[in-house]
Scaffold this motif. Structure first.
Motif, short mmCIF file in Angstrom:
data_model
loop_
_atom_site.label_atom_id
_atom_site.label_comp_id
_atom_site.label_asym_id
_atom_site.label_seq_id
_atom_site.Cartn_x
_atom_site.Cartn_y
_atom_site.Cartn_z
N LEU B 160 0.83 -1.21 0.00
CA LEU B 160 0.00 0.00 0.00
C LEU B 160 0.87 1.26 0.00
O LEU B 160 0.68 2.18 -0.80
N ILE B 161 1.83 1.31 0.91
CA ILE B 161 2.62 2.51 1.08
C ILE B 161 3.62 2.68 -0.06
O ILE B 161 3.82 3.78 -0.56
N ALA B 162 4.24 1.59 -0.49
CA ALA B 162 5.18 1.70 -1.62
C ALA B 162 4.47 2.22 -2.87
O ALA B 162 5.03 3.03 -3.62
N ARG B 167 3.55 6.68 -6.63
CA ARG B 167 2.60 7.53 -7.36
C ARG B 167 2.84 9.01 -7.03
O ARG B 167 2.79 9.87 -7.89
N ILE B 168 3.13 9.30 -5.76
CA ILE B 168 3.40 10.68 -5.37
C ILE B 168 4.71 11.16 -5.98
O ILE B 168 4.79 12.24 -6.58
N GLN B 186 10.29 1.82 -0.69
CA GLN B 186 9.53 1.69 -1.93
C GLN B 186 10.30 0.84 -2.95
O GLN B 186 9.73 -0.06 -3.58
N GLN B 187 11.59 1.08 -3.07
CA GLN B 187 12.39 0.31 -4.03
C GLN B 187 12.51 -1.14 -3.61
O GLN B 187 12.48 -2.05 -4.45
N LYS B 188 12.63 -1.36 -2.30
CA LYS B 188 12.73 -2.74 -1.81
C LYS B 188 11.45 -3.52 -2.14
O LYS B 188 11.52 -4.65 -2.63
N VAL B 189 10.31 -2.91 -1.87
CA VAL B 189 9.04 -3.59 -2.13
C VAL B 189 8.87 -3.84 -3.63
O VAL B 189 8.45 -4.93 -4.04
#
Lengths: 209, 202
Positions: B160-162, B167-168, B186-189
């Motif tokens: 969800l957060i990644a 998107r932001i 984010q990159q890890k996910v």
């Protein structure tokens, strides 16, 4: 294994903490009902995970966010629906309720005395549409569920408690808000007349919200 | 295996996280995009709440994006390994929801969905919302110790957060400059093989 110790920390009102207090009471589980006044809150804020309340502390470990707390307790005590699909529906109705609270907030802030505004105008333009939108959904779901005194399944869930308590607060600010929603009114009546819940409602501190 | 049908507009929005949860779980699903033209009819005849996303599991419907995420995730071990972990996954997701309720006042202007002065809205709503929420996420990542938000493997709130962060970041250049841990998360996910594959194919 001994029973965990539970502490629910929240402001003295009902608001976001009440549904969890109710489940703890209904399950017969002793808990510390830790009410922190607005004046004392700044002292405690930093010790909470997100700088907010409610916070549930279970054997010294904290859980923030009202619905995460409610769902955790509901799962512990059997108030989360009997199947994964039922639980998903309890969650969906609770989140629909949450969306509604965001929509109606401008009215409630004025109604609760936290802000200035034209209460009558806000009631008509903000509150009534938000109430109609949510309660139309709730009425439909209650009927589809068999008009059996519950929104989901055939036993009490935390969304029955959540909506019932809110109705008690809302009707003091929006008279006759639920005339068009008789099945929902039945759920509230049946829920609030459960002896163990009635016991809690009768003994809890009286607060306007 | 149940038959899953997932209905949303043919955009990322609230639909992307559920789709990625299916991808991570390795579960087949019918990914149905409802166009704007079809939406009016679909809304009245097919949806319980008049809203999407909507999940159908062997014909039984579940509305509300987080209820859908949690349902799919719980069925496939992506919702935390203990009740306490599951509660923290839920808490972080709801904290994100609160953030987004504030942030979208700026984001909708930034994306051109609503009128307004972008710089003014960024200052009034975008930055304060970011600086209230993302320090909590940074702290959670540090305290948790695995590079992910809860426990030792990816949960639906990581997805969800990644997705929100990517998107932001795509639409607000430099927005996370002072939050390297957030970009790293984010990159890890998004480098988890099943998710990477989904993103490349969408």
């Amino acid at each position: 294994k001994t029973m965990p110790t539970y502490k629910l920390s929240y402001f003295p009102g009902r608001g976001l903490g009440e549904v969890s207090r109710q489940m703890l009471h209904l399950s017969g589980t002793p808990f510390e009902d830790n009410r922190i006044t607005m004046d004392d809150w700044p002292k405690h804020k930093e010790s909470t995970p997100f700088g907010q309340m409610p916070v549930l502390t279970v054997d010294g470990k904290q859980i923030p966010q009202s619905f995460a707390i409610a769902r955790y307790l509901a799962n512990q005590f059997g108030f989360a629906g009997k199947t994964p699909l039922e639980s998903a529906w309890v969650d969906a109705l609770a989140d629909q309720y949450k969306d509604y609270t965001t929509e109606i907030r401008p009215f409630l802030m004025v109604a609760y005395g936290f802000g200035e505004g034209d209460k009558d105008k806000l009631r008509k333009e903000v509150a009534e549409p938000a109430i109609n939108k949510l309660f139309t959904i709730l009425e439909k779901k209650a009927k589809e569920n068999g008009s059996n005194g519950h929104f989901v399944g055939s036993s009490l869930t935390w969304v029955d408690l959540l909506v019932s308590d809110h109705m008690g607060i809302l009707e003091t600010h929006v008279p006759n808000a639920f005339t068009a929603f008789p099945t929902v009114q039945d759920i509230r009546k049946k829920t609030t007349s459960l002896p163990k819940l009635k016991e809690w409602i009768d003994k809890r501190p009286v607060t306007p919200f | 295996m149940p038959a899953y049908k997932f209905y949303y507009f043919p955009i990322r929005g609230l639909g992307e996280a559920p789709r990625q949860i299916f991808a991570l779980a390795g579960v087949e699903f019918e990914n149905i995009g409802i166009s704007d033209e079809k939406w009016e009819t679909f809304q009245k005849t097919e949806t319980p709440f008049g809203q999407m996303p909507l999940l159908e599991v062997d014909g039984k419907q579940i509305p509300q994006s987080f209820a859908i995420c949690r349902y799919i995730a719980s069925q496939h071990g992506l919702a935390g390994k203990t009740p306490f972990e599951a509660a923290w996954v839920d808490a972080l997701a709801d904290q994100y929801k609160d953030f987004n309720n504030d942030f979208k006042k700026f984001f909708y202007v930034q994306l051109g969905f609503e009128d307004g002065d972008k710089e003014e809205y960024k200052k009034e709503h975008g930055i304060p919302a970011r600086d209230k929420f993302f320090p909590l996420i940074v702290k959670q990542i540090k305290d948790n110790g695995s590079g992910l938000l809860v426990g030792s493997s990816a949960t639906w709130v990581d997805i969800l957060i990644a997705e929100a962060v990517s998107r932001i970041a795509e639409n607000v250049p430099g927005f996370f400059e002072s939050y390297p841990e957030i970009i790293a998360h984010q990159q890890k996910v998004h480098s988890i093989p099943q998710i990477k594959k989904w993103i490349e194919a969408r």
